[in-house]
Write an enzyme that holds these catalytic residues in place. Structure first.
Site, PDB file in Angstrom:
ATOM      1  CE1 TYR A 112      -3.877  -2.551   5.730  1.00  0.00           C
ATOM      2  CE2 TYR A 112      -3.265  -0.332   5.047  1.00  0.00           C
ATOM      3  CZ  TYR A 112      -3.668  -1.615   4.731  1.00  0.00           C
ATOM      4  OH  TYR A 112      -3.833  -1.962   3.415  1.00  0.00           O
ATOM      5  CB  SER A 163      -0.887  -0.001   1.249  1.00  0.00           C
ATOM      6  OG  SER A 163      -1.420   1.282   1.499  1.00  0.00           O
TER       7      SER A 163
END
Length: 273
Positions: free
Chosen positions: A171, A146
């Site tokens: 995350y 990501s």
């Protein structure tokens, strides 16, 4: 694109029950690959395979595999099954991911949930599947990361962020770890090339973390599959943004940090390895 381009090749796609993972499995099967379809439970894997067949895949191309990545022992069993039945593995797509929960949750293995599912499971799979990946000759590992990894930092003293927890920070750290460890998944002389990529902001279960409108998951999957194709020239450890080589976070380029992370990951997966 030819429906036989990847015939006689075998691919394991983790987190293939929905989103980018399912679309990646669909596209790879459409190119002729045999696809090992991983999901958290057997029921989810069977459902995913049923939908793939309905979308045009052949039944004999697909194999269901189940493992709950919040349990590292199940990751090890999954790897053992693959090693037993597939002496050569051409592609490993580490796609499985979860949003970090609202509060810090440790797995039974003692690891922060998103760190384990999003990174440690991939680290362990790459390690345990090295023999069939090496045997394939020119195998590829594609880690679905990501762009949030650029906002992250590794909390070396408290990697599970027990003392100061933020779901976004947790995350992002898991994605930084996955990106940072990519090159080490394909040691020199192994015959493997490992890359990571940001598939773009897609409409998947992770979208609420970004709070914006996403593109169809199939677009993200297309970016993943492009890196799986034999004709695509890729560099070990490289990071791609939607199919184009892009700079990673500075931390991900530091060899000392990469070695430190692999040592930490080996400790955290512990007995499962």
């Amino acid at each position: 694109m030819s429906d036989t381009l990847l015939s006689a090749r075998t691919a394991l796609v983790t987190g293939a029950s929905s989103g980018i993972g399912w679309e990646t499995a669909r596209l790879l099967a459409g190119l002729g690959a045999n696809v090992l379809v991983h999901a958290r439970t057997t029921a989810e894997a069977e459902d995913a395979v049923g939908r793939l067949i309905a979308a045009g895949a052949r039944r004999d191309q697909l194999v269901e595999l189940a493992a709950d990545f919040t349990k590292l022992a199940e990751v090890a069993v999954l790897a053992g099954t693959v090693v037993k039945h597939y002496p050569a593995l051409d592609l490993l797509v580490n796609n499985a991911a979860v949003m970090a929960p609202e509060r810090c949750i440790l797995t039974d293995d003692g690891n922060e949930l998103s760190l384990q599912v999003n990174f440690l499971a991939a680290h362990l799979l790459a390690k345990l599947l090295r023999a069939p990946l090496s045997a394939a000759g020119d195998a590829r590992i594609v880690n679905v990361s990501s762009s949030l990894h650029r906002t992250a930092s590794m909390n070396w003293s408290d990697p599970h962020r027990v003392k100061k927890y933020s779901r976004v920070a947790a995350y992002a750290q898991s994605q930084l770890a996955l990106t940072m460890a990519t090159a080490e998944m394909a040691p020199a002389g192994s015959g493997i090339t490992a890359v990571s990529l940001n598939p773009g902001l897609c409409d998947t279960a992770l979208l609420p973390l970004y709070g914006r409108v996403g593109a169809p998951a199939a677009e993200g999957a297309a970016a993943v599959v492009r890196l799986c194709l034999p004709a695509a020239e890729i560099a070990n450890g490289a990071y791609y943004d939607g199919g184009v080589a892009a700079p990673t976070a500075q931390a991900a380029q530091e060899e000392r940090s990469q070695r430190r992370l692999v040592k930490l990951a080996d400790q955290l997966v512990g007995r499962a390895a």
